[in-house]
Design a protein around this motif. Structure first.
Motif, PDB file in Angstrom:
ATOM      1  N   ARG A  73       0.993  -1.024   0.087  1.00  0.00           N
ATOM      2  CA  ARG A  73      -0.174   0.299   0.198  1.00  0.00           C
ATOM      3  C   ARG A  73       1.072   0.941  -0.369  1.00  0.00           C
ATOM      4  O   ARG A  73       0.126   1.970  -0.369  1.00  0.00           O
ATOM      5  N   ASN A  74       1.835   1.324   0.610  1.00  0.00           N
ATOM      6  CA  ASN A  74       2.856   2.727   1.111  1.00  0.00           C
ATOM      7  C   ASN A  74       3.646   2.777  -0.915  1.00  0.00           C
ATOM      8  O   ASN A  74       3.221   4.045  -0.931  1.00  0.00           O
ATOM      9  N   SER A  77       1.022   4.248  -3.402  1.00  0.00           N
ATOM     10  CA  SER A  77       0.467   5.116  -2.729  1.00  0.00           C
ATOM     11  C   SER A  77       1.714   6.598  -2.998  1.00  0.00           C
ATOM     12  O   SER A  77       1.862   7.581  -3.690  1.00  0.00           O
ATOM     13  N   GLU A  81       2.547   9.472  -6.471  1.00  0.00           N
ATOM     14  CA  GLU A  81       2.633  10.957  -6.094  1.00  0.00           C
ATOM     15  C   GLU A  81       3.615  10.968  -7.588  1.00  0.00           C
ATOM     16  O   GLU A  81       4.158  11.800  -7.814  1.00  0.00           O
TER      17      GLU A  81
END
Length: 613
Positions: A73-74, A77, A81
């Motif tokens: 998940r990190n 993300s 970005e």
């Protein structure tokens, strides 16, 4: 002072104990083996129980277990970005961002695709270091058609996955539609069509499928959305297969099974024969691996084996349905596997969710088989919930009672056979009949009390009756007035949630089945009451079918077949049901419904009749 120090020493040890225990998961402590503190840890994954990997009493960040899912998940993300930032910049920093993006994509693909031994080390290093990746690629693969290249940095090691190009050189394989602007992604290059074939034809030669991992993830997501839709907990639980998909990275068997069924499902849903065939190309490997697991005493009880059996059952029942005996065979296999595993192996994680969500299916199979079920034993009604993973709801309290009916059906069938063959004396026949009637009386009383305790006091509100309007072209149900013979359209039932709707349909179905063997001279269910039970299922169909997301509609399959058999042939009731079955098949591509589901029959000649469950 000495006495005082002796009294305080145990307290000091007691305070420190939780911190020491948190270094290992519960399973590793119980097995007395070394735990690598990854969540799920390598030991749990190797033994096929990733969702049982639980850590307790974690006092600080340093002792907190590592989670691959969290790191994924990190990374997702940060990749989003970075891509947004790269699109906005045209200066010198763009090159640095591109390099960082390549590194993150390598990390992301590695965590999803690399062997567990690599993933465990990689995720642990990510937690402890944030250094860059500097050294050149060193080949350490290949596996599963990919070459693996290891990048060394001190102390972080990264596996960068690259797919082989036609000339043998590694090429980038990170065109991930999950991260792109187009949610559906571009699947045009997923399959390599043989020369001279037409992409629009189902007869083209399909080469070995070079499926990109991100595309497979999209297929799996769509399959999960159909078979385990996200619903409010008030509507019941439907997340077992979704949870199983979340742990597929830890099991090659689960991963292959999800890939096979989701690719085939996606191909069929968009009517692309090439994609569908590519999914089925993977099937033999999955079946061979599953067979190897089932004959192994240890692996047969593994979580991965149970998940794969249930996954293939869901696919066979809803999508493929190769033969009428396919679904009963899968049900028999799944139920035998559950019994072999024992109730204590269904207390936690995905195993618990699969057992509890599908428990009505297992009872339906036992009812169709007309054979006593191990699910009627007390330990199967209590042990799976002993850990408090979930609590029994209104449906499970009903199923507790329904587990007794298969045994009563077997008693009734044996009694009828004895009557026909005159193998028993008059006295013995009277004892057998009295035992059967007593069982029916007790079961009926339990159903009546359940209705008072759970339905009449349902906290979400009562069942409402509304006029049938034919919304969304749903057929209008018509029934008879049993006194006058008049045919009319009654009101339809509307429920506060899907859970109560499903529960009531199961209630009507099991009452109908029990009433079919009720020959008691007093208090027996009358033909008029039987008719009302069948009509209750029909009056619920519009609400449930138009409200239930995805393939949750299948939860009404067994009650629908029971109602079908309760009505006379050629009447308006069965005519309505034919229209509903055709509607579901057309809108949801569920072949089971289009066939009128003969394999779910509860009559004595049903396909499951002579099978032990």
């Amino acid at each position: 002072m000495v006495g005082e120090s002796r009294q305080t020493a145990p307290d000091s040890r007691a305070r420190k104990a939780p911190s020491r225990q948190s270094r290992s998961c519960k399973v590793c402590r119980a097995r007395k083996v070394k735990c690598d503190r990854v969540k799920p840890c390598h030991a749990c994954c190797a033994h096929g129980y990733p969702s049982k990997c639980v850590y307790e009493n974690v006092p600080d960040e340093e002792a907190r277990p590592i989670s691959q899912a969290e790191e994924i998940r990190n990374l997702r993300s940060e990749i989003r970005e970075l891509r947004a930032r790269i699109d906005e910049r045209n200066d010198g920093s763009r090159a640095q961002d591109l390099e960082r993006l390549d590194q993150l994509e390598s990390l992301f693909e590695s965590i999803r695709s690399a062997p567990l031994s690599v993933v465990d080390s990689l995720v642990r290093d990510i937690r402890t270091e944030q250094s860059g990746l500097k050294k050149d690629l060193v080949k350490v693969g290949p596996w599963e058609g990919y070459e693996a290249y290891e990048r060394y940095a001190s102390p972080v090691s990264v596996i960068a996955i690259r797919k082989r190009s036609r000339n043998g050189s590694p090429e980038s394989n990170f065109n991930d539609p999950i991260f792109g602007d187009d949610e559906d992604g571009d699947f045009g290059d997923i399959i390599s069509i043989g020369e001279g074939s037409d992409s629009s034809s189902s007869s083209g030669t399909i080469s070995i499928m070079n499926m990109q991992r991100p595309a497979v993830d999209v297929f799996v997501e769509r399959f999960v959305d159909a078979f385990a839709p996200e619903v409010d907990s008030r509507h019941g639980r439907a997340g077992a297969l979704r949870a199983a998909a979340g742990i597929r990275m830890f099991s090659p068997l689960i991963s292959d099974a999800f890939e096979a069924v989701s690719v085939a499902f996606f191909g069929r849903s968009i009517q692309n024969k090439q994609i569908e065939a590519s999914g089925f190309r993977l099937y033999p490997r999955v079946l061979r691996s599953l067979q190897d697991a089932l004959i192994d005493p240890e692996r047969s009880k593994a979580e991965s084996t149970l998940v794969t059996v249930i996954l293939l059952l869901a696919f066979e029942q809803s999508v493929e349905r190769t033969t009428q005996t396919g679904v009963p065979a899968h049900v028999r296999g799944a139920v035998r596997l559950i019994e072999h595993r024992g109730p204590e192996n269904h207390m936690y994680g995905v195993e618990h969710l699969l057992f509890t969500e599908l428990r009505p299916y297992w009872i339906g199979g036992a009812l169709a088989a007309r054979q006593p079920s191990f699910l009627a034993r007390e330990e199967w009604k209590t042990v799976p919930w002993a850990a408090g993973t979930t609590k029994k709801d209104i449906l499970h309290h009903l199923v507790d009672i329904a587990t007794e009916i298969p045994g009563l059906l077997a008693q009734s069938d044996a009694f009828k056979e004895a009557q026909a063959t005159q193998r028993m004396g008059v006295q013995e026949m009277a004892v057998k009949q009295a035992a059967l009637w007593n069982g029916i009386t007790e079961c009926t009383a339990q159903f009546q009390q359940w209705y008072i305790d759970w339905v009449e006091c349902y906290p979400e509100g009562p069942i409402q009756e509304l006029e049938q309007t034919g919304d969304q072209d749903f057929p209008i149900f018509k029934r008879r007035n049993l006194r006058t013979g008049e045919i009319y359209a009654p009101t339809r039932f509307s429920y506060p949630n899907l859970l109560l709707a499903q529960t009531m349909c199961v209630y009507y179905a099991v009452r109908l089945i029990l009433s079919s063997i009720d020959t008691r001279p007093e208090d027996r269910v009358t033909p008029m009451e039987q008719y009302e039970f069948g009509c209750g299922i029909c009056r619920t169909m519009e609400y449930y079918i138009l409200t239930a997301p995805g393939n949750m509609i299948n939860r009404l399959a067994f009650p629908t077949r029971v109602a079908w058999e309760a009505f006379p042939d050629g009447g308006p009731e069965q005519a309505f049901m034919v229209e509903v079955l055709q509607l579901v098949e057309r809108r949801h591509a569920l072949g089971l419904w289009g066939s009128a589901m003969p394999e779910l029959s509860v009559r004595e000649n049903s396909p499951l009749n002579n099978a032990e469950l």
